[in-house]
Design an enzyme around this catalytic site. Structure first.
Site, PDB file in Angstrom:
ATOM      1  N   GLU A  92       0.720  -1.296  -0.022  1.00 15.44           N
ATOM      2  CA  GLU A  92      -0.098   0.082  -0.040  1.00 15.44           C
ATOM      3  C   GLU A  92       0.749   1.158  -0.049  1.00 15.44           C
ATOM      4  O   GLU A  92       2.000   1.225   0.800  1.00 15.44           O
ATOM      5  CB  GLU A  92      -0.845  -0.008   1.248  1.00 15.44           C
ATOM      6  CG  GLU A  92      -1.855  -1.242   1.276  1.00 15.44           C
ATOM      7  CD  GLU A  92      -2.692  -1.198   2.628  1.00 15.44           C
ATOM      8  OE1 GLU A  92      -2.957  -0.089   3.277  1.00 15.44           O
ATOM      9  OE2 GLU A  92      -3.321  -2.085   2.896  1.00 15.44           O
ATOM     10  N   CYS A 109       5.756  -7.831   7.547  1.00 12.53           N
ATOM     11  CA  CYS A 109       6.904  -7.459   8.718  1.00 12.53           C
ATOM     12  C   CYS A 109       7.064  -8.223   9.712  1.00 12.53           C
ATOM     13  O   CYS A 109       6.110  -8.999  10.067  1.00 12.53           O
ATOM     14  CB  CYS A 109       6.045  -5.745   9.175  1.00 12.53           C
ATOM     15  SG  CYS A 109       7.183  -5.344  10.411  1.00 12.53           S
ATOM     16  N   GLU A 155       8.878  -2.514   8.121  1.00 18.03           N
ATOM     17  CA  GLU A 155      10.151  -1.818   9.181  1.00 18.03           C
ATOM     18  C   GLU A 155      11.129  -1.441   8.437  1.00 18.03           C
ATOM     19  O   GLU A 155      11.987  -2.237   8.075  1.00 18.03           O
ATOM     20  CB  GLU A 155      10.008  -2.796  10.398  1.00 18.03           C
ATOM     21  CG  GLU A 155      11.476  -2.432  10.995  1.00 18.03           C
ATOM     22  CD  GLU A 155      11.058  -0.796  11.765  1.00 18.03           C
ATOM     23  OE1 GLU A 155      10.035  -0.661  12.392  1.00 18.03           O
ATOM     24  OE2 GLU A 155      12.131  -0.186  11.376  1.00 18.03           O
ATOM     25  N   SER A 184      10.481   5.897   9.741  1.00 16.08           N
ATOM     26  CA  SER A 184       9.634   5.784  10.833  1.00 16.08           C
ATOM     27  C   SER A 184      10.040   4.175  11.264  1.00 16.08           C
ATOM     28  O   SER A 184       9.989   3.193  10.447  1.00 16.08           O
ATOM     29  CB  SER A 184       8.143   5.869  10.335  1.00 16.08           C
ATOM     30  OG  SER A 184       7.243   5.216  11.495  1.00 16.08           O
ATOM     31  N   SER A 207       8.350   5.091  16.933  1.00 20.56           N
ATOM     32  CA  SER A 207       7.121   4.429  17.334  1.00 20.56           C
ATOM     33  C   SER A 207       7.219   3.897  18.476  1.00 20.56           C
ATOM     34  O   SER A 207       7.922   2.797  18.849  1.00 20.56           O
ATOM     35  CB  SER A 207       6.632   3.368  16.359  1.00 20.56           C
ATOM     36  OG  SER A 207       6.391   4.023  14.939  1.00 20.56           O
ATOM     37  N   LEU A 208       6.711   4.716  19.789  1.00 23.74           N
ATOM     38  CA  LEU A 208       7.162   4.544  21.238  1.00 23.74           C
ATOM     39  C   LEU A 208       6.196   3.396  21.708  1.00 23.74           C
ATOM     40  O   LEU A 208       6.225   2.421  22.272  1.00 23.74           O
ATOM     41  CB  LEU A 208       7.462   5.509  21.671  1.00 23.74           C
ATOM     42  CG  LEU A 208       7.987   5.776  23.284  1.00 23.74           C
ATOM     43  CD1 LEU A 208       9.234   5.059  23.303  1.00 23.74           C
ATOM     44  CD2 LEU A 208       8.137   7.177  23.810  1.00 23.74           C
ATOM     45  N   ASN A 283      -6.609   2.494  14.776  1.00 24.33           N
ATOM     46  CA  ASN A 283      -7.459   2.263  13.813  1.00 24.33           C
ATOM     47  C   ASN A 283      -8.128   0.724  13.779  1.00 24.33           C
ATOM     48  O   ASN A 283      -7.076  -0.273  13.768  1.00 24.33           O
ATOM     49  CB  ASN A 283      -6.784   2.415  12.283  1.00 24.33           C
ATOM     50  CG  ASN A 283      -7.000   3.602  11.584  1.00 24.33           C
ATOM     51  OD1 ASN A 283      -8.193   3.788  11.567  1.00 24.33           O
ATOM     52  ND2 ASN A 283      -6.148   4.009  11.445  1.00 24.33           N
ATOM     53  N   CYS A 326      -2.960   0.532   8.125  1.00 28.23           N
ATOM     54  CA  CYS A 326      -2.067   0.069   7.296  1.00 28.23           C
ATOM     55  C   CYS A 326      -2.230  -1.618   7.107  1.00 28.23           C
ATOM     56  O   CYS A 326      -1.884  -2.132   7.910  1.00 28.23           O
ATOM     57  CB  CYS A 326      -0.578   0.582   7.604  1.00 28.23           C
ATOM     58  SG  CYS A 326       0.739  -0.430   7.127  1.00 28.23           S
TER      59      CYS A 326
HETATM   60  C1  LIG Z   1       2.771   0.861   9.753  1.00 30.06           C
HETATM   61  S1  LIG Z   1       4.091   1.494  10.706  1.00 30.06           S
HETATM   62  C2  LIG Z   1       5.332   1.497   9.483  1.00 30.06           C
HETATM   63  C3  LIG Z   1       6.569   2.004   9.769  1.00 30.06           C
HETATM   64  C4  LIG Z   1       7.434   1.106  11.023  1.00 30.06           C
HETATM   65  N1  LIG Z   1       7.139  -0.249  10.831  1.00 30.06           N
HETATM   66  C5  LIG Z   1       6.889   1.524  12.517  1.00 30.06           C
HETATM   67  O1  LIG Z   1       6.138   0.987  13.120  1.00 30.06           O
HETATM   68  O2  LIG Z   1       7.319   3.061  12.938  1.00 30.06           O
HETATM   69  C6  LIG Z   1       3.653   3.124  10.850  1.00 30.06           C
HETATM   70  C7  LIG Z   1       2.701   3.489  12.060  1.00 30.06           C
HETATM   71  O3  LIG Z   1       1.600   3.090  11.832  1.00 30.06           O
HETATM   72  C8  LIG Z   1       1.076   2.735  13.066  1.00 30.06           C
HETATM   73  N2  LIG Z   1      -0.009   1.462  13.202  1.00 30.06           N
HETATM   74  C9  LIG Z   1       0.013   0.512  12.906  1.00 30.06           C
HETATM   75  N3  LIG Z   1      -1.156  -0.141  12.982  1.00 30.06           N
HETATM   76  C10 LIG Z   1      -2.005   0.842  13.419  1.00 30.06           C
HETATM   77  C11 LIG Z   1      -3.510   0.948  13.718  1.00 30.06           C
HETATM   78  N4  LIG Z   1      -4.239  -0.059  13.426  1.00 30.06           N
HETATM   79  N5  LIG Z   1      -3.861   1.977  14.173  1.00 30.06           N
HETATM   80  C12 LIG Z   1      -3.041   3.123  14.385  1.00 30.06           C
HETATM   81  N6  LIG Z   1      -1.927   3.222  14.011  1.00 30.06           N
HETATM   82  C13 LIG Z   1      -1.243   1.917  13.424  1.00 30.06           C
HETATM   83  C14 LIG Z   1       2.448   2.231  13.878  1.00 30.06           C
HETATM   84  O4  LIG Z   1       2.220   2.215  15.372  1.00 30.06           O
HETATM   85  C15 LIG Z   1       3.399   3.115  13.133  1.00 30.06           C
HETATM   86  O5  LIG Z   1       3.514   4.178  14.231  1.00 30.06           O
HETATM   87  S1  SF4 Z   2       3.575  -1.129  13.067  1.00 22.70           S
HETATM   88 FE1  SF4 Z   2       5.316  -1.077  11.912  1.00 22.70          FE
HETATM   89  S2  SF4 Z   2       7.149  -2.734  12.985  1.00 22.70           S
HETATM   90 FE2  SF4 Z   2       4.854  -3.003  13.963  1.00 22.70          FE
HETATM   91  S3  SF4 Z   2       3.874  -4.582  12.528  1.00 22.70           S
HETATM   92 FE3  SF4 Z   2       3.445  -2.755  11.712  1.00 22.70          FE
HETATM   93  S4  SF4 Z   2       4.872  -2.370   9.946  1.00 22.70           S
HETATM   94 FE4  SF4 Z   2       5.828  -3.635  11.433  1.00 22.70          FE
END
Ligand SMILES: C[S@@+](CC[C@H](N)C(=O)[O-])C[C@H]1O[C@@H](n2cnc3c(N)ncnc32)[C@H](O)[C@@H]1O
Ligand code: SF4
Length: 338
Positions: A92, A109, A155, A184, A207-208, A283, A326
């Site tokens: 995506e 991931c 990631e 990120s 992402s904390l 989400n 995502c």
């Molecule tokens: C998809 S990750 C990709 C980048 C990297 N892997 C990371 O975790 O920072 C980007 C951001 O989307 C957030 N995220 C993933 N799933 C989510 C959800 N269901 N609702 C809200 N935020 C979400 C993650 O916490 C992260 O901060």
């Molecule tokens: S939030 Fe980021 S690190 Fe965590 S599973 Fe999704 S893509 Fe991977």
């Protein structure tokens, strides 16, 4: 021929007699979604005949790296693209309001965050650097792009060579301001070693999600074990070195990480730091029984941090109304095909 990585694209051009100046002009045109031979000097006066003859084939190869399989417009001006890669896998990309694009770096991931759809099936494959740039090219064919966030599926720390090669091209040939390239990550020591050494140093989003190491380990099961306090310290060093603040990301999960103890923890870790906290209400995705807190609670959390001198923003993910989590669009398309 499969030009998944930028190095292979450059080698292909060299094999056809291209010099560095030819390579640069072609990559510059590609990353701006222009015809590959475009530039101020007419192609016949600039490129050797062999290079010119190779351009139509190269253009077809590059176009095959990433194609839009479906496009879903959001009410907020964003658009979510389901992008098909050369081998039929899908990722995506999200066109963001205000000239941004969010790109994917992996199919799946390995971190397996419990609230994230992308991590559900583990890592399926890495994206090559050219496939990552190709998502920006797709976006630029549709809209102006001045900001690229590596916040889509995957990631980036687990595909570091490809992501850093893509960042270097985007910050040079593609002319995107370095602070507008946003890496990120859940945090990984290799990121803090490699990012400061690059020709193009991107902004960093960490992402904390929790200031408590045990809870963080539960929510992000396969993230490298770095204590939140140390992660913030490493982030601070990078922020000071680059001059741009760290963008902390915190997916808000009701009853889990939206309590006062976490707020105290954030104040303890981030006070006086060069940082911004982005709260992102969860989400909903199929599976785990997480809930997002009320908007009032999320706003109160932001206000609390603000009163303690920490800049906090409350953000909706782009395109809430279009499978905003995502990895959801990909999952839905696979389910429909099945
Ligand atoms: C998809 S990750 C990709 C980048 C990297 N892997 C990371 O975790 O920072 C980007 C951001 O989307 C957030 N995220 C993933 N799933 C989510 C959800 N269901 N609702 C809200 N935020 C979400 C993650 O916490 C992260 O901060
Ligand atoms: S939030 Fe980021 S690190 Fe965590 S599973 Fe999704 S893509 Fe991977």
């Amino acid at each position: 021929m499969s030009l998944l990585r930028l190095e292979l694209v450059r080698q292909h051009l060299r094999d056809h007699g291209a010099l560095p100046c030819h390579e640069e002009r072609i990559l510059r045109a590609w990353t701006r979604a222009l015809p590959l031979d475009s530039g101020p000097v007419p192609p016949e006066d600039f490129f050797p005949a062999r290079v010119r003859a190779a351009l139509p084939g190269l253009a077809a190869e590059l176009a095959g790296l990433a194609r839009v399989r479906s496009e879903h417009m959001g009410a907020d001006g964003s658009a979510r693209l389901l992008v098909e890669l050369g081998d039929g896998q899908t990722v995506e990309s999200v066109l963001l309001p205000r000239d941004g694009v969010c790109v994917s770096t992996q199919v799946g991931c390995a971190v397996g965050c419990t609230f994230c759809m992308t991590g559900r099936d583990g890592l399926l494959r890495q994206l090559g650097s050219a496939e990552i740039v190709a998502q920006v090219v797709l976006a630029r064919a549709r809209r102006p792009v001045k900001k690229v966030a590596f916040m889509g599926m995957g990631e980036p720390a687990h595909n570091l060579d490809n992501v850093l090669d893509a960042i270097e091209l985007l910050g040079t040939a593609a002319n995107i301001a370095h602070k507008n390239l946003v890496f990120s990550t859940v945090g990984d020591r290799r990121v803090f070693e490699r990012l400061p050494l690059g020709l193009v140093r991107p902004a960093l989003a960490l992402s904390l999600h929790s200031t408590r190491a045990e809870l963080r380990a539960q929510l992000l099961p396969k993230a490298q074990r770095i204590d939140p306090a140390e992660l913030v310290e490493l982030g601070e060093q990078y922020a000071r070195a680059t001059g741009y603040p760290i963008q902390y990301q915190w997916t808000l999960l009701a009853g889990i990480n939206d309590n006062d103890a976490e707020l105290d923890g954030i104040v303890r870790l981030l006070k006086g730091k060069y940082a911004v906290m982005n709260f992102i209400p969860y989400n909903e995705v199929e599976g785990p029984a997480f809930r997002r807190p009320s908007w009032e609670r999320a706003a109160a959390m932001s206000l609390h941090l603000y009163r303690h001198g920490i800049l906090a923003k409350l953000r909706q993910s782009a395109g809430q109304d279009i499978d905003g989590g995502c990895g959801q669009l990909r999952a839905r398309s696979i389910a429909q095909a099945a």
